[in-house]
Design an enzyme around this catalytic site. Structure first.
Site, PDB file in Angstrom:
ATOM      1  N   ASN A  37     -12.783  -3.344   2.384  1.00 26.54           N
ATOM      2  CA  ASN A  37     -13.782  -2.278   2.459  1.00 26.54           C
ATOM      3  C   ASN A  37     -14.668  -2.371   1.227  1.00 26.54           C
ATOM      4  O   ASN A  37     -14.155  -2.387   0.097  1.00 26.54           O
ATOM      5  CB  ASN A  37     -13.100  -0.910   2.505  1.00 26.54           C
ATOM      6  CG  ASN A  37     -12.323  -0.702   3.787  1.00 26.54           C
ATOM      7  OD1 ASN A  37     -12.814  -1.009   4.865  1.00 26.54           O
ATOM      8  ND2 ASN A  37     -11.110  -0.191   3.681  1.00 26.54           N
ATOM      9  N   HIS A  69     -10.413  -5.399  -3.410  1.00 26.91           N
ATOM     10  CA  HIS A  69      -9.070  -5.636  -2.868  1.00 26.91           C
ATOM     11  C   HIS A  69      -9.173  -6.051  -1.416  1.00 26.91           C
ATOM     12  O   HIS A  69     -10.106  -5.678  -0.712  1.00 26.91           O
ATOM     13  CB  HIS A  69      -8.172  -4.404  -3.004  1.00 26.91           C
ATOM     14  CG  HIS A  69      -8.765  -3.141  -2.442  1.00 26.91           C
ATOM     15  ND1 HIS A  69      -9.722  -2.416  -3.121  1.00 26.91           N
ATOM     16  CD2 HIS A  69      -8.548  -2.488  -1.285  1.00 26.91           C
ATOM     17  CE1 HIS A  69     -10.060  -1.348  -2.404  1.00 26.91           C
ATOM     18  NE2 HIS A  69      -9.369  -1.383  -1.275  1.00 26.91           N
ATOM     19  N   ASP A  89       0.849  -1.194   0.000  1.00 30.67           N
ATOM     20  CA  ASP A  89       0.000   0.000   0.000  1.00 30.67           C
ATOM     21  C   ASP A  89       0.890   1.250   0.000  1.00 30.67           C
ATOM     22  O   ASP A  89       1.914   1.304   0.676  1.00 30.67           O
ATOM     23  CB  ASP A  89      -0.908  -0.007   1.237  1.00 30.67           C
ATOM     24  CG  ASP A  89      -2.048   0.974   1.112  1.00 30.67           C
ATOM     25  OD1 ASP A  89      -3.206   0.520   0.992  1.00 30.67           O
ATOM     26  OD2 ASP A  89      -1.803   2.203   1.129  1.00 30.67           O
ATOM     27  N   ILE A  90       0.463   2.245  -0.764  1.00 30.04           N
ATOM     28  CA  ILE A  90       1.269   3.469  -0.891  1.00 30.04           C
ATOM     29  C   ILE A  90       1.267   4.272   0.413  1.00 30.04           C
ATOM     30  O   ILE A  90       2.209   5.021   0.680  1.00 30.04           O
ATOM     31  CB  ILE A  90       0.764   4.308  -2.099  1.00 30.04           C
ATOM     32  CG1 ILE A  90       1.844   5.230  -2.615  1.00 30.04           C
ATOM     33  CG2 ILE A  90      -0.513   5.057  -1.777  1.00 30.04           C
ATOM     34  CD1 ILE A  90       1.562   5.805  -4.001  1.00 30.04           C
ATOM     35  N   GLU A 129     -12.268   3.367  -1.071  1.00 26.22           N
ATOM     36  CA  GLU A 129     -11.742   4.465  -1.900  1.00 26.22           C
ATOM     37  C   GLU A 129     -11.561   4.033  -3.343  1.00 26.22           C
ATOM     38  O   GLU A 129     -11.802   4.805  -4.252  1.00 26.22           O
ATOM     39  CB  GLU A 129     -10.361   4.903  -1.390  1.00 26.22           C
ATOM     40  CG  GLU A 129     -10.368   5.791  -0.185  1.00 26.22           C
ATOM     41  CD  GLU A 129      -8.940   6.037   0.300  1.00 26.22           C
ATOM     42  OE1 GLU A 129      -7.994   5.981  -0.518  1.00 26.22           O
ATOM     43  OE2 GLU A 129      -8.786   6.264   1.508  1.00 26.22           O
ATOM     44  N   VAL A 130     -11.049   2.835  -3.521  1.00 25.47           N
ATOM     45  CA  VAL A 130     -10.713   2.378  -4.876  1.00 25.47           C
ATOM     46  C   VAL A 130     -11.734   1.317  -5.298  1.00 25.47           C
ATOM     47  O   VAL A 130     -11.841   0.265  -4.652  1.00 25.47           O
ATOM     48  CB  VAL A 130      -9.281   1.803  -4.929  1.00 25.47           C
ATOM     49  CG1 VAL A 130      -8.953   1.326  -6.343  1.00 25.47           C
ATOM     50  CG2 VAL A 130      -8.267   2.838  -4.456  1.00 25.47           C
ATOM     51  N   HIS A 150      -6.942  -5.943   2.076  1.00 29.82           N
ATOM     52  CA  HIS A 150      -5.778  -5.416   2.787  1.00 29.82           C
ATOM     53  C   HIS A 150      -5.201  -6.535   3.651  1.00 29.82           C
ATOM     54  O   HIS A 150      -5.965  -7.256   4.311  1.00 29.82           O
ATOM     55  CB  HIS A 150      -6.172  -4.277   3.722  1.00 29.82           C
ATOM     56  CG  HIS A 150      -6.739  -3.060   3.054  1.00 29.82           C
ATOM     57  ND1 HIS A 150      -6.021  -1.897   2.898  1.00 29.82           N
ATOM     58  CD2 HIS A 150      -7.960  -2.826   2.516  1.00 29.82           C
ATOM     59  CE1 HIS A 150      -6.789  -0.987   2.287  1.00 29.82           C
ATOM     60  NE2 HIS A 150      -7.968  -1.524   2.050  1.00 29.82           N
TER      61      HIS A 150
HETATM   62  P1  5GP Z   1      -9.835   1.263   0.399  1.00 26.75           P
HETATM   63  O1  5GP Z   1     -10.205   2.416   1.279  1.00 26.75           O
HETATM   64  O2  5GP Z   1     -10.437   1.397  -0.969  1.00 26.75           O
HETATM   65  O3  5GP Z   1     -10.098  -0.049   1.042  1.00 26.75           O
HETATM   66  O4  5GP Z   1      -8.257   1.317   0.273  1.00 26.75           O
HETATM   67  C1  5GP Z   1      -7.577   1.741  -0.862  1.00 26.75           C
HETATM   68  C2  5GP Z   1      -6.102   1.671  -0.530  1.00 26.75           C
HETATM   69  O5  5GP Z   1      -5.368   1.876  -1.717  1.00 26.75           O
HETATM   70  C3  5GP Z   1      -5.632   2.736   0.471  1.00 26.75           C
HETATM   71  O6  5GP Z   1      -5.060   2.086   1.600  1.00 26.75           O
HETATM   72  C4  5GP Z   1      -4.611   3.551  -0.317  1.00 26.75           C
HETATM   73  O7  5GP Z   1      -3.507   3.968   0.457  1.00 26.75           O
HETATM   74  C5  5GP Z   1      -4.204   2.594  -1.423  1.00 26.75           C
HETATM   75  N1  5GP Z   1      -3.788   3.262  -2.643  1.00 26.75           N
HETATM   76  C6  5GP Z   1      -4.431   4.260  -3.292  1.00 26.75           C
HETATM   77  N2  5GP Z   1      -3.770   4.606  -4.399  1.00 26.75           N
HETATM   78  C7  5GP Z   1      -2.691   3.797  -4.462  1.00 26.75           C
HETATM   79  C8  5GP Z   1      -1.612   3.682  -5.405  1.00 26.75           C
HETATM   80  O8  5GP Z   1      -1.526   4.381  -6.413  1.00 26.75           O
HETATM   81  N3  5GP Z   1      -0.693   2.718  -5.156  1.00 26.75           N
HETATM   82  C9  5GP Z   1      -0.753   1.917  -4.048  1.00 26.75           C
HETATM   83  N4  5GP Z   1       0.219   1.018  -3.900  1.00 26.75           N
HETATM   84  N5  5GP Z   1      -1.742   2.004  -3.152  1.00 26.75           N
HETATM   85  C10 5GP Z   1      -2.703   2.940  -3.351  1.00 26.75           C
END
Ligand code: 5GP
Length: 125
Positions: free
Chosen positions: A94, A107, A36-37, A102-103, A109
Site C-alpha cells: 500500500n 513494506h 502482522d499484528i 497506515e505505516v 505484505h
Molecule cells: P498498511 O496499511 O500501512 O499497508 O499496513 C500496515 C500494517 O501494519 C497493518 O496490516 C497493521 O496490522 C500492521 N501493524 C501496525 N502496527 C503494527 C505493530 O506494532 N506490529 C506489527 N507486527 N504489525 C503492525
C-alpha cells in the site's frame, strides 16, 4: 497527501530500533520480516527494508542497488521459508492515501494460507 519526509517515529522504525517487539520471521542486512499484528489471512507477514523509505517510489528512487536487491531477495526467501510457495501467496504494498497506507515505512505484505480470491475486490469505478 502522501507523506514525503520520513517520520523516524513511525511504528516500523521503532520496531527496527528494537523499541517495540515483533514476531520475527527473518532478518538480514537489508530487510526485516515479521508477522502482522492483525493478520488478515492465516499467514500474514510484513517485509520491510531497514533503510528509511516512506513507500515504494521513495525506496526505488533513493535506495542503493544492494539494498533493493537484498530487499526483494528477502521477500522471496520469506515466502519460501513460510512454506507457502507451492499453494501460492500474494504480495501487496500500500502506497499513499488511496491505498490506505497506515505505516509510512515501505513494506510488503505477504498473504497466504487460504484461497485469496482474484486480485482486489471489484467495486464501482
Ligand atoms: P498498511 O496499511 O500501512 O499497508 O499496513 C500496515 C500494517 O501494519 C497493518 O496490516 C497493521 O496490522 C500492521 N501493524 C501496525 N502496527 C503494527 C505493530 O506494532 N506490529 C506489527 N507486527 N504489525 C503492525
Amino acid at each position: 497527501m502522501a507523506p514525503t519526509a520520513y517520520d523516524e517515529g513511525n511504528i516500523f522504525a521503532r520496531i527496527l530500533r528494537g523499541e517495540i517487539p515483533c514476531n520475527k520471521v527473518h532478518e538480514d542486512k537489508h530487510a526485516l520480516a515479521f508477522h502482522d499484528i492483525h493478520p488478515q489471512t492465516p499467514v500474514h507477514v510484513l517485509v520491510i527494508p531497514k533503510g528509511p523509505y516512506v513507500s515504494l517510489e521513495d525506496f526505488s528512487a533513493q535506495a542503493g542497488e544492494a539494498e533493493i536487491a537484498g530487499f526483494w531477495r528477502a521477500v522471496g526467501l520469506v515466502a519460501r521459508q513460510l512454506g507457502v510457495v507451492e499453494r501460492g501467496y500474494r504480495i501487496l504494498a500500500n502506497c499513499g492515501p488511496d491505498a490506505h497506507q497506515e505505516v509510512p515505512h515501505f513494506h510488503v505484505h505477504v498473504f497466504a494460507g487460504k484461497d485469496l480470491g482474484r486480485m482486489i475486490k471489484p467495486r464501482d469505478k
